[in-house]
Design an enzyme around this catalytic site. Structure first.
Site, short mmCIF file in Angstrom:
data_model
loop_
_atom_site.label_atom_id
_atom_site.label_comp_id
_atom_site.label_asym_id
_atom_site.label_seq_id
_atom_site.Cartn_x
_atom_site.Cartn_y
_atom_site.Cartn_z
NE ARG A 209 -3.46 -2.98 0.67
CZ ARG A 209 -4.06 -3.79 -0.20
NH1 ARG A 209 -3.64 -3.78 -1.61
NH2 ARG A 209 -4.87 -4.70 0.00
CG ASN B 113 -2.71 -4.57 -7.73
OD1 ASN B 113 -1.51 -4.92 -7.27
ND2 ASN B 113 -3.79 -5.26 -7.37
CG HIS C 190 -5.30 -12.22 -9.70
ND1 HIS C 190 -5.46 -11.63 -8.27
CD2 HIS C 190 -6.25 -12.80 -9.76
CE1 HIS C 190 -6.41 -12.12 -7.71
NE2 HIS C 190 -6.98 -13.07 -8.52
CG ASP D 75 -2.11 -11.97 -2.42
OD1 ASP D 75 -1.90 -10.65 -2.61
OD2 ASP D 75 -2.99 -12.37 -2.82
ZN LIG Z 1 -1.96 -9.93 -4.56
#
Ligand SMILES: [Zn+2]
Length: 343
Positions: free
Chosen positions: A17, A41, A134, A251
């Site tokens: 983040r 992302n 992903h 993850d």
């Molecule tokens: Zn991820």
């Protein structure tokens, strides 16, 4: 065995983040993992060299001891020139997440539009970059949602098309969570590897959703969603098998508690504070502790063409209770007792 001392591990799939959240979560990772592949992302995607450099400096400003492996996200704006520029700035990984599949995927290219980006793939292949993706199909060809349990396997034909067209492109299947995908990766060429998470080796779909598909365990809600017993078992058995095509990517994906409580909850589980002890438990329970170092510290960098981390970490058999939360972020397995501890 009372303790293990292994080459310091890599986390090959990590969400850090930005801003205050980054400050809150990074210490949990950097205390154990000197390096990790940081996913690009973000709400405003890291899709140019310039943004990746800025994001890297934000990470380093928080913790100079952590060495992030930066990614550039494939968005509708990505061109071969953008990829080349990123490569020239030391970015070797393209993050692929299809539109609508999970948190911060709004700018992703849908699976059925990937063929429009074959020049980008060609450039990545030529440069020796890695496509970390992903691989889940959220929608069918009519645009209707595909059932969550089937989304990963439904993405295999799209993945196969890329593998066939770009035989030299290195591809990572992030968080393989199904028997079908794991078998596919095992049988794919050696340019294809996968990361495995600890939570997909532990959780079943029934921990997260009831029989009608209603979410009953919002804290455990993540994408890809935890699957059936056969899938969980495939993740676990593959993890401890010593197959170099499979390596660790947590993850770890933190969210503030209020976002986990909304409907539907934010997808992602914050595992960084517990993940290394948890892996030790998993490997120990399956008489495979001697194989953990390959999984966490060697196979990932080998596939990526990176040197091993300098230094070692020690994990000891010692009971401790996982804190419930940190700075408003719920920790995976909070209040539970674990049998291994990083010292
Ligand atoms: Zn991820």
């Amino acid at each position: 065995m009372k303790e293990i001392k292994i080459s310091a591990p890599f986390d090959m799939h990590l969400h850090l983040r930005e801003g205050q959240m980054l400050i809150n979560v990074l210490p949990y990772t950097s205390a154990v993992f000197p390096r990790g592949v940081v996913m690009g992302n973000l709400p405003i995607p890291v899709d140019t060299a310039e943004k990746a450099i800025k994001y890297k400096s934000e990470i380093l400003a928080d913790d100079v001891t952590f060495n992030p492996i930066m990614t550039i996200m494939l968005t509708r704006n990505t061109t071969p020139a953008i990829i080349r520029e990123a490569y020239n700035h030391g970015i070797k990984v393209i993050k692929y997440i299809p539109e609508g599949v999970s948190t911060n995927s709004e700018y992703g290219v849908p699976l059925n539009k990937l063929h429009e980006f074959y020049e980008v793939m060609e450039t990545a292949e030529e440069l020796g970059m890695i496509l970390s993706g992903h691989w889940e199909a959220p929608f069918n060809i009519n645009g209707n949602p595909i059932e969550e349990l089937c989304r990963e396997e439904e993405a295999i034909p799209f993945l196969a098309a890329i593998i066939n067209c770009f035989p030299k492109l290195k591809i990572v299947v992030e968080h393989a969570s199904t028997y079908g995908m794991i078998e596919y990766v095992k049988n794919a060429p050696n340019t294809v590897a996968a990361t495995l998470t600890a939570h997909h080796a532990l959780l079943d779909y029934s921990d997260v959703c009831d029989k009608t598909g209603k979410i009953i365990g919002s804290d455990l809600y993540c994408k890809p969603i935890a699957k059936k017993a056969i899938d969980r078992s495939a993740v676990l058995q593959t993890m401890i098998s010593g197959n170099p095509k499979f390596f660790f990517g947590s993850d770890s994906a933190p969210h503030y508690a209020e976002n986990k409580k909304r409907t539907p909850p934010a997808a992602g589980i914050f595992t960084a504070p517990v993940v290394m002890p948890l892996l030790c438990e998993i490997f120990d329970n399956n008489n495979a502790l001697s194989k953990i170092e390959n999984f966490t510290s060697r196979f990932g960098p080998k596939f990526y063409g990176l040197p091993l981390n300098e230094g070692k970490i020690t994990v000891r058999r010692e009971k401790w209770t996982v804190p419930y939360e940190t700075n408003g972020i719920k920790i995976f397995l909070g209040r539970r007792e674990l049998n291994w501890k990083v010292v």
